[in-house]
Design a protein around this motif. Structure first.
Motif, mmCIF file in Angstrom:
data_model
loop_
_atom_site.group_PDB
_atom_site.id
_atom_site.type_symbol
_atom_site.label_atom_id
_atom_site.label_comp_id
_atom_site.label_asym_id
_atom_site.label_seq_id
_atom_site.Cartn_x
_atom_site.Cartn_y
_atom_site.Cartn_z
ATOM 1 N N ALA A 142 0.844 -1.202 0.000
ATOM 2 C CA ALA A 142 0.000 0.000 0.000
ATOM 3 C C ALA A 142 0.879 1.252 0.000
ATOM 4 C CB ALA A 142 -0.920 -0.011 1.222
ATOM 5 N N ILE A 143 1.973 1.222 0.750
ATOM 6 C CA ILE A 143 2.913 2.343 0.774
ATOM 7 C C ILE A 143 3.590 2.494 -0.578
ATOM 8 C CG2 ILE A 143 5.108 3.100 1.798
ATOM 9 C CD1 ILE A 143 3.977 1.883 4.478
ATOM 10 N N ASP A 144 3.818 1.387 -1.270
ATOM 11 C CA ASP A 144 4.349 1.433 -2.634
ATOM 12 C C ASP A 144 3.426 2.256 -3.527
ATOM 13 O OD1 ASP A 144 6.019 0.242 -4.996
ATOM 14 O OD2 ASP A 144 3.951 -0.305 -5.485
ATOM 15 N N ARG A 145 2.139 2.041 -3.409
ATOM 16 C CA ARG A 145 1.184 2.817 -4.218
ATOM 17 C C ARG A 145 1.213 4.291 -3.834
ATOM 18 N NH1 ARG A 145 -4.248 1.737 -4.011
ATOM 19 N NH2 ARG A 145 -4.241 0.478 -2.126
ATOM 20 N N LEU A 146 1.431 4.558 -2.548
ATOM 21 C CA LEU A 146 1.522 5.943 -2.091
ATOM 22 C C LEU A 146 2.761 6.626 -2.667
ATOM 23 C CD1 LEU A 146 -0.172 7.740 -0.157
ATOM 24 C CD2 LEU A 146 1.447 7.134 1.644
ATOM 25 N N SER A 147 3.845 5.876 -2.785
ATOM 26 C CA SER A 147 5.078 6.398 -3.369
ATOM 27 C C SER A 147 4.874 6.770 -4.840
ATOM 28 C CB SER A 147 6.192 5.353 -3.234
ATOM 29 O OG SER A 147 7.378 5.774 -3.867
#
Length: 200
Positions: free
Chosen positions: A115-120
């Motif tokens: 999910a943090i990957d998508r935020l990045s």
């Protein structure tokens, strides 16, 4: 909140990268190696460099041999990105290792780090869409359309940030539990890609 830290660091990385705008510029991570900020900084630097690799390889005038070289470099960078996501998930697994999941606890469709990957990636979309919305050489219509898209991206970032913080709070409370599937991009592995292993 974890999402607040992530968004702040991602924006810092993108600003720092564009001071040089050089895919091969070495990472100058300002954070302690044991910190979550350090991981987030490295994660977004990987994504930012790959974003610009993707731009380069789409040049219609690129020499085919050079284009293939860039494509292979992007494939390798994709594996680095995947490895980094899994490393960040390892951080969260360690952080919550003492948490006992409740009997009714559920698993999430994606891990915190993915999910943090998508935020990045969203941080990069926002930066570059804002550039387009403010580009003076573009038409008023183009800038207006990009501003509309930018507004959607900003709303998406707010929603995703909230979802990430809620997921982590649920894991900490035992309402959800983490399950991480370590993997490798199959096309990068000579033992899994038939084009490669049939030539071995």
């Amino acid at each position: 909140m974890i999402s607040e830290i992530a968004n702040r660091v991602f924006n810092q990385v993108i600003t720092n990268y564009h001071k040089f705008d050089d895919i091969d510029h070495p990472v100058e991570n300002p954070y302690d190696a044991e910190s979550l900020e350090h991981l987030f900084y490295l994660k977004n630097w990987i994504d930012t460099a790959q974003w610009h690799m993707e731009d380069v390889v789409r040049n219609p005038q690129i020499d085919p041999v050079e284009g293939l070289s860039w494509k292979r470099r992007i494939d390798a960078q994709n594996q680095v990105r995947t490895d980094m996501v899994e490393f960040i998930d390892g951080y969260f697994l360690n952080l919550y290792q003492g948490i006992s999941a409740l009997p009714e606890a559920k698993i999430n469709t994606e891990s915190p780090a993915w999910a943090i990957d998508r935020l990045s990636i969203l941080a990069l979309k926002i930066y570059h869409m804002q550039e387009e919305a403010e580009r003076e050489s573009a038409s008023a219509e183009h800038r207006s359309q990009c501003q509309t898209k930018l507004n959607v991206l900003l709303s998406q970032r707010d929603d995703l940030s909230q979802s990430i913080d809620e997921l982590l709070a649920d894991i900490e409370a035992g309402k959800k539990y983490m399950k991480v599937y370590k993997q490798m991009k199959m096309y990068n592995d000579p033992s899994l890609n038939p084009v490669l292993y049939n030539k071995i």
